[in-house]
Design an enzyme around this catalytic site. Structure first.
Site, PDB file in Angstrom:
ATOM      1  N   THR A 125     -24.039 -27.142 -50.484  1.00 58.70           N
ATOM      2  CA  THR A 125     -23.555 -26.971 -51.795  1.00 58.70           C
ATOM      3  C   THR A 125     -22.172 -26.208 -52.009  1.00 58.70           C
ATOM      4  O   THR A 125     -21.582 -25.412 -51.286  1.00 58.70           O
ATOM      5  CB  THR A 125     -24.570 -26.137 -52.588  1.00 58.70           C
ATOM      6  OG1 THR A 125     -23.953 -25.841 -53.889  1.00 58.70           O
ATOM      7  CG2 THR A 125     -24.989 -24.828 -51.761  1.00 58.70           C
ATOM      8  N   GLU A 127     -21.369 -24.119 -53.994  1.00 61.07           N
ATOM      9  CA  GLU A 127     -22.082 -22.746 -54.488  1.00 61.07           C
ATOM     10  C   GLU A 127     -21.368 -21.873 -53.089  1.00 61.07           C
ATOM     11  O   GLU A 127     -21.258 -20.652 -53.242  1.00 61.07           O
ATOM     12  CB  GLU A 127     -23.320 -22.452 -54.659  1.00 61.07           C
ATOM     13  CG  GLU A 127     -23.788 -22.629 -56.050  1.00 61.07           C
ATOM     14  CD  GLU A 127     -23.102 -21.676 -57.092  1.00 61.07           C
ATOM     15  OE1 GLU A 127     -23.211 -20.616 -57.057  1.00 61.07           O
ATOM     16  OE2 GLU A 127     -22.286 -22.379 -58.173  1.00 61.07           O
ATOM     17  N   TYR A 149     -28.522 -17.283 -53.439  1.00 67.49           N
ATOM     18  CA  TYR A 149     -28.749 -18.722 -53.344  1.00 67.49           C
ATOM     19  C   TYR A 149     -27.497 -19.181 -52.402  1.00 67.49           C
ATOM     20  O   TYR A 149     -27.467 -19.838 -51.431  1.00 67.49           O
ATOM     21  CB  TYR A 149     -28.586 -19.456 -54.582  1.00 67.49           C
ATOM     22  CG  TYR A 149     -28.527 -21.126 -54.431  1.00 67.49           C
ATOM     23  CD1 TYR A 149     -29.607 -21.608 -53.981  1.00 67.49           C
ATOM     24  CD2 TYR A 149     -27.331 -21.842 -54.624  1.00 67.49           C
ATOM     25  CE1 TYR A 149     -29.640 -23.308 -54.149  1.00 67.49           C
ATOM     26  CE2 TYR A 149     -26.991 -23.196 -54.364  1.00 67.49           C
ATOM     27  CZ  TYR A 149     -28.404 -23.647 -54.189  1.00 67.49           C
ATOM     28  OH  TYR A 149     -28.031 -25.250 -53.862  1.00 67.49           O
ATOM     29  N   LYS A 153     -27.574 -20.624 -48.415  1.00 68.64           N
ATOM     30  CA  LYS A 153     -27.015 -22.000 -48.308  1.00 68.64           C
ATOM     31  C   LYS A 153     -25.783 -21.894 -47.079  1.00 68.64           C
ATOM     32  O   LYS A 153     -25.941 -22.925 -46.407  1.00 68.64           O
ATOM     33  CB  LYS A 153     -26.596 -22.691 -49.609  1.00 68.64           C
ATOM     34  CG  LYS A 153     -27.841 -23.267 -50.248  1.00 68.64           C
ATOM     35  CD  LYS A 153     -28.418 -24.582 -49.912  1.00 68.64           C
ATOM     36  CE  LYS A 153     -29.434 -25.015 -50.780  1.00 68.64           C
ATOM     37  NZ  LYS A 153     -29.995 -26.340 -50.222  1.00 68.64           N
TER      38      LYS A 153
HETATM   39  P1  NAP Z   1     -34.455 -29.725 -57.789  1.00 66.64           P
HETATM   40  O1  NAP Z   1     -34.603 -30.871 -58.790  1.00 66.64           O
HETATM   41  O2  NAP Z   1     -34.646 -28.259 -58.136  1.00 66.64           O
HETATM   42  O3  NAP Z   1     -35.759 -30.078 -56.579  1.00 66.64           O
HETATM   43  C1  NAP Z   1     -35.843 -29.202 -55.645  1.00 66.64           C
HETATM   44  C2  NAP Z   1     -37.091 -29.508 -54.716  1.00 66.64           C
HETATM   45  O4  NAP Z   1     -37.339 -28.767 -53.757  1.00 66.64           O
HETATM   46  C3  NAP Z   1     -38.371 -30.102 -55.504  1.00 66.64           C
HETATM   47  O5  NAP Z   1     -38.730 -31.232 -55.095  1.00 66.64           O
HETATM   48  C4  NAP Z   1     -39.116 -29.018 -55.316  1.00 66.64           C
HETATM   49  O6  NAP Z   1     -40.481 -29.150 -55.444  1.00 66.64           O
HETATM   50  C5  NAP Z   1     -38.931 -28.629 -53.681  1.00 66.64           C
HETATM   51  N1  NAP Z   1     -39.215 -27.292 -53.227  1.00 66.64           N
HETATM   52  C6  NAP Z   1     -38.662 -26.069 -53.585  1.00 66.64           C
HETATM   53  N2  NAP Z   1     -39.290 -25.298 -52.994  1.00 66.64           N
HETATM   54  C7  NAP Z   1     -39.863 -25.684 -51.995  1.00 66.64           C
HETATM   55  C8  NAP Z   1     -40.735 -25.470 -50.791  1.00 66.64           C
HETATM   56  N3  NAP Z   1     -40.924 -24.019 -50.649  1.00 66.64           N
HETATM   57  N4  NAP Z   1     -41.517 -26.271 -49.917  1.00 66.64           N
HETATM   58  C9  NAP Z   1     -41.161 -27.581 -50.142  1.00 66.64           C
HETATM   59  N5  NAP Z   1     -40.646 -27.841 -51.338  1.00 66.64           N
HETATM   60  C10 NAP Z   1     -40.093 -27.171 -52.213  1.00 66.64           C
HETATM   61  O7  NAP Z   1     -33.044 -29.835 -56.780  1.00 66.64           O
HETATM   62  P2  NAP Z   1     -31.970 -31.073 -56.902  1.00 66.64           P
HETATM   63  O8  NAP Z   1     -31.009 -30.908 -57.758  1.00 66.64           O
HETATM   64  O9  NAP Z   1     -32.646 -32.286 -56.759  1.00 66.64           O
HETATM   65  O10 NAP Z   1     -31.007 -30.708 -55.379  1.00 66.64           O
HETATM   66  C11 NAP Z   1     -31.407 -30.905 -54.185  1.00 66.64           C
HETATM   67  C12 NAP Z   1     -30.959 -30.078 -53.053  1.00 66.64           C
HETATM   68  O11 NAP Z   1     -29.496 -30.054 -53.203  1.00 66.64           O
HETATM   69  C13 NAP Z   1     -31.359 -28.732 -53.280  1.00 66.64           C
HETATM   70  O12 NAP Z   1     -31.196 -28.169 -51.860  1.00 66.64           O
HETATM   71  C14 NAP Z   1     -30.001 -27.995 -53.932  1.00 66.64           C
HETATM   72  O13 NAP Z   1     -30.048 -26.811 -53.580  1.00 66.64           O
HETATM   73  C15 NAP Z   1     -29.114 -29.102 -53.222  1.00 66.64           C
HETATM   74  N6  NAP Z   1     -27.880 -29.016 -54.346  1.00 66.64           N
HETATM   75  C16 NAP Z   1     -27.954 -29.604 -55.457  1.00 66.64           C
HETATM   76  C17 NAP Z   1     -26.891 -29.604 -56.211  1.00 66.64           C
HETATM   77  C18 NAP Z   1     -27.012 -30.240 -57.696  1.00 66.64           C
HETATM   78  O14 NAP Z   1     -26.229 -30.091 -58.361  1.00 66.64           O
HETATM   79  N7  NAP Z   1     -27.986 -30.877 -58.122  1.00 66.64           N
HETATM   80  C19 NAP Z   1     -25.660 -29.336 -55.839  1.00 66.64           C
HETATM   81  C20 NAP Z   1     -25.671 -28.881 -54.333  1.00 66.64           C
HETATM   82  C21 NAP Z   1     -26.626 -28.934 -53.736  1.00 66.64           C
HETATM   83  P3  NAP Z   1     -41.243 -29.004 -56.837  1.00 66.64           P
HETATM   84  O15 NAP Z   1     -41.128 -30.299 -57.498  1.00 66.64           O
HETATM   85  O16 NAP Z   1     -42.787 -28.711 -56.594  1.00 66.64           O
HETATM   86  O17 NAP Z   1     -40.794 -27.946 -57.541  1.00 66.64           O
HETATM   87  O1  F7E Z   2     -24.894 -23.279 -64.212  1.00 69.44           O
HETATM   88  C1  F7E Z   2     -23.016 -21.274 -66.762  1.00 69.44           C
HETATM   89  C2  F7E Z   2     -23.623 -20.624 -65.316  1.00 69.44           C
HETATM   90  O2  F7E Z   2     -27.279 -23.367 -63.732  1.00 69.44           O
HETATM   91  C3  F7E Z   2     -23.490 -23.755 -64.217  1.00 69.44           C
HETATM   92  C4  F7E Z   2     -27.348 -26.221 -58.827  1.00 69.44           C
HETATM   93  O3  F7E Z   2     -27.796 -27.419 -58.683  1.00 69.44           O
HETATM   94  O4  F7E Z   2     -25.034 -26.611 -58.759  1.00 69.44           O
HETATM   95  C5  F7E Z   2     -25.944 -26.061 -59.482  1.00 69.44           C
HETATM   96  O5  F7E Z   2     -25.596 -24.540 -59.666  1.00 69.44           O
HETATM   97  C6  F7E Z   2     -22.686 -22.611 -65.053  1.00 69.44           C
HETATM   98  C7  F7E Z   2     -22.719 -21.564 -64.532  1.00 69.44           C
HETATM   99  O6  F7E Z   2     -25.677 -24.773 -62.225  1.00 69.44           O
HETATM  100  C8  F7E Z   2     -25.692 -21.009 -69.185  1.00 69.44           C
HETATM  101  O7  F7E Z   2     -23.236 -19.466 -65.619  1.00 69.44           O
HETATM  102  C9  F7E Z   2     -23.678 -20.748 -69.024  1.00 69.44           C
HETATM  103  O8  F7E Z   2     -21.393 -21.024 -64.250  1.00 69.44           O
HETATM  104  O9  F7E Z   2     -26.175 -25.637 -64.452  1.00 69.44           O
HETATM  105  P1  F7E Z   2     -26.031 -24.160 -63.509  1.00 69.44           P
HETATM  106  P2  F7E Z   2     -24.909 -23.829 -61.133  1.00 69.44           P
HETATM  107  O10 F7E Z   2     -25.284 -22.422 -61.088  1.00 69.44           O
HETATM  108  O11 F7E Z   2     -23.660 -24.352 -60.838  1.00 69.44           O
HETATM  109  C10 F7E Z   2     -24.899 -26.121 -57.237  1.00 69.44           C
HETATM  110  C11 F7E Z   2     -23.916 -27.007 -56.969  1.00 69.44           C
HETATM  111  C12 F7E Z   2     -26.074 -26.129 -56.765  1.00 69.44           C
HETATM  112  O12 F7E Z   2     -26.162 -26.162 -55.655  1.00 69.44           O
HETATM  113  C13 F7E Z   2     -27.380 -25.544 -57.610  1.00 69.44           C
HETATM  114  O13 F7E Z   2     -28.414 -25.615 -56.803  1.00 69.44           O
HETATM  115  O14 F7E Z   2     -23.124 -22.727 -66.518  1.00 69.44           O
HETATM  116  N1  F7E Z   2     -24.003 -21.153 -67.847  1.00 69.44           N
HETATM  117  N2  F7E Z   2     -24.764 -20.513 -69.892  1.00 69.44           N
HETATM  118  C14 F7E Z   2     -25.464 -21.253 -67.924  1.00 69.44           C
HETATM  119  N3  F7E Z   2     -26.142 -22.042 -66.840  1.00 69.44           N
HETATM  120  C15 F7E Z   2     -27.505 -21.999 -67.070  1.00 69.44           C
HETATM  121  N4  F7E Z   2     -28.133 -22.498 -66.190  1.00 69.44           N
HETATM  122  N5  F7E Z   2     -27.942 -21.619 -68.272  1.00 69.44           N
HETATM  123  C16 F7E Z   2     -27.207 -21.134 -69.497  1.00 69.44           C
HETATM  124  O15 F7E Z   2     -27.744 -20.816 -70.647  1.00 69.44           O
END
Ligand code: NAP
Ligand code: F7E
Length: 337
Positions: A125, A127, A149, A153
């Site tokens: 990620t 992050e 987090y 990662k």
């Molecule tokens: P998500 O919607 O939160 O999905 C997370 C998945 O992980 C869900 O299926 C959840 O199951 C499962 N999970 C959580 N804890 C678990 C455990 N202990 N054992 C088995 N399964 C578990 O996340 P996403 O947005 O699809 O992201 C997919 C991956 O990419 C994650 O690793 C995230 O950190 C990474 N990532 C995401 C982004 C982004 O912007 N979306 C960017 C960079 C990296 P449940 O449905 O039961 O909760």
């Molecule tokens: O926050 C700001 C917050 O929670 C984005 C995950 O998929 O992307 C995701 O992580 C920004 C941050 O995503 C609120 O402070 C303001 O600066 O949507 P987010 P994230 O933290 O960037 C990365 C790439 C991953 O890997 C992660 O799994 O938005 N912000 N106000 C807020 N964020 C939230 N959630 N809620 C607010 O009210």
């Protein structure tokens, strides 16, 4: 027929990846945790829940991982499961380290022992860049995570590289910048905004309460990003790749694009915790800042350089930020109706 196993198949990316692999003719298996109400999952929404093979699975359970790898005999293993919400990682730092960090080596070491030929994808990620050391961020930018987090990662990322270098495994890491969709979890800021605005557009009167409006993210469409994951595992050599759009946007601008898609005309006023937005057309307060959503340490700016993925994988993001905001806002507006 190739066989793939997806951890996190019920998540946003897992559901899109399952659909993509089914469309490519794969036999798709996925790991699911028991939940008390299993209806209307993302797999149902994409219409693929009857086409995938689901297995009871938890990343914290080593022997469970072992049995799944032994019994399924997959060609490709996509590790998408995680405690993925940055905000919760300060409340759950040990759990996050276990699921997002240690679990990666549980999988890799089991694969190394019983199925070393399996191709492995790790969901790394942006992050990990945290307090960014370079703009834009690429595969070679120094890591400086800013949350439990991000720290967890980083371990997953380096152990993936290490197993590739130590044991010659086909283990790749996708450094994915934020990617969103109508299937995005409701606590993430984009979906929180589009759900809140949809309710307001249908006559609601609760403003969306947000934290830091100045943070900038490089947001793309999730469906594009799962295609990139698959392409990584089709390469002769495993490697690490950034997937990003190369464009960065503030939370405020995303809010504006989503509001405009629902016909609102915003007037912004105030600063920091006094910032608000009002819809000129209705006079309704649609956004106010609530300090409780500020994070203990913030990632202020993310912008990715996807040129390696473009050159080597032929991958490019296809949806820009305005269209993404519009897609999500309209989907939540229609669903609300
Ligand atoms: P998500 O919607 O939160 O999905 C997370 C998945 O992980 C869900 O299926 C959840 O199951 C499962 N999970 C959580 N804890 C678990 C455990 N202990 N054992 C088995 N399964 C578990 O996340 P996403 O947005 O699809 O992201 C997919 C991956 O990419 C994650 O690793 C995230 O950190 C990474 N990532 C995401 C982004 C982004 O912007 N979306 C960017 C960079 C990296 P449940 O449905 O039961 O909760
Ligand atoms: O926050 C700001 C917050 O929670 C984005 C995950 O998929 O992307 C995701 O992580 C920004 C941050 O995503 C609120 O402070 C303001 O600066 O949507 P987010 P994230 O933290 O960037 C990365 C790439 C991953 O890997 C992660 O799994 O938005 N912000 N106000 C807020 N964020 C939230 N959630 N809620 C607010 O009210």
């Amino acid at each position: 027929m190739k066989k793939a196993f997806i951890t996190g198949i019920t998540g946003q990316d897992g559901a899109y990846l399952a659909k993509l692999l089914l469309d490519k003719g794969y036999e798709v298996h996925g790991g699911v945790r028991r939940i008390s109400q299993p209806e209307n999952t993302r797999l149902d929404i994409l219409g693929v829940s009857n086409d995938v093979h689901l297995h009871e699975f938890d990343l914290t359970e080593h022997n469970n991982i072992f049995r799944v790898i032994r019994d399924i005999e997959m060609d490709e293993f996509y590790n998408l499961a995680a405690q993925s919400f940055v905000g919760s990682s300060w409340e759950l730092p040990v759990y996050t380290a276990d699921v997002d960090g240690m679990a990666v080596v549980r999988i890799l070491d089991t694969l190394r022992t019983i199925r070393p030929e399996t191709r492995f994808y790790q969901a790394s990620t942006s992050e990990m860049f945290g307090l960014v050391q370079e703009v834009p961020q690429s595969e070679t930018t120094r890591l400086y995570p800013r949350s439990p987090y991000g720290v967890a990662k980083v371990y997953g990322h380096y152990i993936t590289m290490n197993y590739r270098e130590s044991f010659g495994m086909h283990a790749s890491s996708g450094i994915l910048f934020n990617h969103e969709s109508p299937l995005r979890g409701k606590e993430f800021v984009t979906r929180k905004i589009t759900l809140g605005l949809a309710a307001l557009a249908h006559g609601g009167d609760q403003p969306v309460e947000l934290g830091n409006m100045d943070a900038k993210r490089d947001w793309g469409f999730a469906q594009d990003y799962v295609e990139g994951m698959w392409r990584m595992l089709q390469q002769d050599e495993a490697d690490d790749y950034v997937l990003a759009t190369g464009v960065t946007t503030t939370i405020r601008d995303f809010f504006t694009y989503a509001a405009e898609a629902l016909g609102m005309d915003l007037e912004w006023s105030g600063e920091n915790e006094n910032e608000t937005a009002t819809d000129r057309k209705t006079g309704k307060l649609v956004m106010k800042v609530n300090k409780k959503f500020y994070r203990p340490a913030e990632v202020d700016l993310l912008i990715g350089d996807p040129s390696k993925a473009q050159e080597k994988l032929g991958w490019k993001a296809s949806v820009d930020i305005q269209n993404l905001a519009q897609m999500m806002a309209k989907s939540d507006f229609d669903a609300h109706r």
